[in-house]
Design a protein around this motif. Structure first.
Motif, PDB file in Angstrom:
ATOM      1  N   UNK A  88      20.063  45.668  24.696  1.00  0.00           N
ATOM      2  CA  UNK A  88      21.140  46.061  25.486  1.00  0.00           C
ATOM      3  C   UNK A  88      22.424  45.035  25.612  1.00  0.00           C
ATOM      4  N   UNK A  89      22.645  44.322  24.773  1.00  0.00           N
ATOM      5  CA  UNK A  89      23.572  43.463  24.892  1.00  0.00           C
ATOM      6  C   UNK A  89      24.787  43.629  24.169  1.00  0.00           C
ATOM      7  N   UNK A  90      26.045  43.844  24.821  1.00  0.00           N
ATOM      8  CA  UNK A  90      27.116  44.218  23.845  1.00  0.00           C
ATOM      9  C   UNK A  90      28.335  43.136  23.552  1.00  0.00           C
ATOM     10  N   UNK A  91      28.066  42.079  24.151  1.00  0.00           N
ATOM     11  CA  UNK A  91      28.890  40.985  23.884  1.00  0.00           C
ATOM     12  C   UNK A  91      28.205  39.727  23.363  1.00  0.00           C
ATOM     13  N   UNK A  92      28.587  39.225  22.305  1.00  0.00           N
ATOM     14  CA  UNK A  92      27.690  38.155  21.654  1.00  0.00           C
ATOM     15  C   UNK A  92      26.546  38.539  21.206  1.00  0.00           C
ATOM     16  N   UNK A  93      25.498  37.938  21.180  1.00  0.00           N
ATOM     17  CA  UNK A  93      24.197  38.193  20.741  1.00  0.00           C
ATOM     18  C   UNK A  93      22.930  37.700  21.624  1.00  0.00           C
ATOM     19  N   UNK A  94      21.928  38.440  21.919  1.00  0.00           N
ATOM     20  CA  UNK A  94      20.946  38.000  22.660  1.00  0.00           C
ATOM     21  C   UNK A  94      19.741  37.073  21.630  1.00  0.00           C
ATOM     22  N   UNK A  95      19.402  35.995  22.266  1.00  0.00           N
ATOM     23  CA  UNK A  95      18.500  35.088  21.317  1.00  0.00           C
ATOM     24  C   UNK A  95      17.068  35.191  22.145  1.00  0.00           C
ATOM     25  N   UNK A  96      16.152  35.109  21.106  1.00  0.00           N
ATOM     26  CA  UNK A  96      14.713  35.222  21.557  1.00  0.00           C
ATOM     27  C   UNK A  96      14.206  33.734  21.774  1.00  0.00           C
ATOM     28  N   UNK A  97      13.355  33.419  22.745  1.00  0.00           N
ATOM     29  CA  UNK A  97      12.705  32.012  22.961  1.00  0.00           C
ATOM     30  C   UNK A  97      11.922  31.879  21.618  1.00  0.00           C
ATOM     31  N   UNK A  98      11.406  33.094  21.011  1.00  0.00           N
ATOM     32  CA  UNK A  98      10.550  32.851  19.738  1.00  0.00           C
ATOM     33  C   UNK A  98      11.148  32.011  18.691  1.00  0.00           C
ATOM     34  N   UNK A  99      12.355  32.093  18.723  1.00  0.00           N
ATOM     35  CA  UNK A  99      13.220  31.282  17.459  1.00  0.00           C
ATOM     36  C   UNK A  99      12.973  29.648  17.930  1.00  0.00           C
ATOM     37  N   UNK A 100      12.581  29.415  19.188  1.00  0.00           N
ATOM     38  CA  UNK A 100      12.508  27.746  19.416  1.00  0.00           C
ATOM     39  C   UNK A 100      10.992  27.352  19.642  1.00  0.00           C
ATOM     40  N   UNK A 101      10.168  28.236  19.923  1.00  0.00           N
ATOM     41  CA  UNK A 101       8.764  28.058  19.993  1.00  0.00           C
ATOM     42  C   UNK A 101       7.702  29.360  19.752  1.00  0.00           C
ATOM     43  N   UNK A 102       6.993  29.014  19.025  1.00  0.00           N
ATOM     44  CA  UNK A 102       6.095  30.291  18.564  1.00  0.00           C
ATOM     45  C   UNK A 102       4.976  30.487  19.500  1.00  0.00           C
ATOM     46  N   UNK A 103       4.834  29.726  20.735  1.00  0.00           N
ATOM     47  CA  UNK A 103       3.879  30.112  21.347  1.00  0.00           C
ATOM     48  C   UNK A 103       4.129  30.771  22.924  1.00  0.00           C
ATOM     49  N   UNK A 104       5.345  31.384  22.923  1.00  0.00           N
ATOM     50  CA  UNK A 104       5.887  31.942  23.935  1.00  0.00           C
ATOM     51  C   UNK A 104       5.140  33.549  24.046  1.00  0.00           C
ATOM     52  N   UNK A 105       5.203  33.803  25.170  1.00  0.00           N
ATOM     53  CA  UNK A 105       4.802  35.340  25.423  1.00  0.00           C
ATOM     54  C   UNK A 105       5.845  36.122  25.944  1.00  0.00           C
ATOM     55  N   UNK A 106       6.104  37.459  25.048  1.00  0.00           N
ATOM     56  CA  UNK A 106       7.302  38.050  25.294  1.00  0.00           C
ATOM     57  C   UNK A 106       6.839  39.242  25.958  1.00  0.00           C
ATOM     58  N   UNK A 107       7.706  39.768  26.924  1.00  0.00           N
ATOM     59  CA  UNK A 107       7.537  41.185  27.447  1.00  0.00           C
ATOM     60  C   UNK A 107       8.725  41.891  26.958  1.00  0.00           C
ATOM     61  N   UNK A 108       8.728  42.921  26.288  1.00  0.00           N
ATOM     62  CA  UNK A 108       9.764  43.574  25.515  1.00  0.00           C
ATOM     63  C   UNK A 108       9.348  44.966  25.255  1.00  0.00           C
ATOM     64  N   UNK A 109      10.376  45.897  25.060  1.00  0.00           N
ATOM     65  CA  UNK A 109      10.218  47.356  24.559  1.00  0.00           C
ATOM     66  C   UNK A 109      11.045  47.336  23.465  1.00  0.00           C
ATOM     67  N   UNK A 110      11.617  46.164  22.560  1.00  0.00           N
ATOM     68  CA  UNK A 110      12.375  46.035  21.596  1.00  0.00           C
ATOM     69  C   UNK A 110      12.141  45.433  20.393  1.00  0.00           C
ATOM     70  N   UNK A 111      10.621  45.396  20.160  1.00  0.00           N
ATOM     71  CA  UNK A 111      10.187  44.429  18.950  1.00  0.00           C
ATOM     72  C   UNK A 111      10.792  44.884  17.709  1.00  0.00           C
ATOM     73  N   UNK A 112      11.054  45.990  17.347  1.00  0.00           N
ATOM     74  CA  UNK A 112      11.602  46.164  15.963  1.00  0.00           C
ATOM     75  C   UNK A 112      12.819  45.260  15.745  1.00  0.00           C
ATOM     76  N   UNK A 113      13.518  44.892  16.648  1.00  0.00           N
ATOM     77  CA  UNK A 113      14.808  44.398  16.794  1.00  0.00           C
ATOM     78  C   UNK A 113      14.523  42.621  16.329  1.00  0.00           C
TER      79      UNK A 113
END
Length: 116
Positions: A88-113
């Motif tokens: 739901x980001x309309x300006x710029x771009x949202x980045x995921x913590x997974x770009x910087x560490x593979x061990x993070x745990x995500x809470x998300x409903x947007x996994x296809x993105x």
């Protein structure tokens, strides 16, 4: 640890008996972003996890790549990232913590993105 302005359900989700939730104060004059130095000052040998949310509700912050890299430096703690508003980001771009560490745990409903 969690952001000071986190929605109340987050506190409930991660509270456990004998645990202590430490909140990180964010500042409106700095755009409510997390400062790694503030997080580091709250970490003790008993700290198990760091909770972040970006895009953030209720402040609306979207953490930059540099800010997420600063959070990812904490290797001894789990990083739990609430990225439910990632799509739901309309300006710029949202980045995921997974770009910087593979061990993070995500809470998300947007996994296809995350495959883009």
């Amino acid at each position: 640890m969690s952001p000071k302005r986190a929605i109340p359900v987050i506190r409930i989700l991660f509270w456990r008996p004998a645990s202590k939730l430490k909140e990180i104060k964010t500042r409106p004059e700095e755009g409510f972003v997390y400062r790694p130095a503030d997080i580091k000052n709250k970490i003790t040998p008993r700290t198990k996890a760091i909770f972040i949310n970006s895009p953030s509700n209720p402040t609306g912050i979207v953490m930059s790549s540099q800010q997420l890299q600063g959070i990812a430096q904490f290797k001894k703690q789990y990083i739990i990232s609430d990225e439910i508003y990632h799509g739901l980001v309309y300006k710029d771009r949202a980045h995921s913590i997974l770009r910087f560490t593979p061990t993070a745990l995500l809470l998300s409903t947007d996994f296809p993105n995350y495959t883009r």
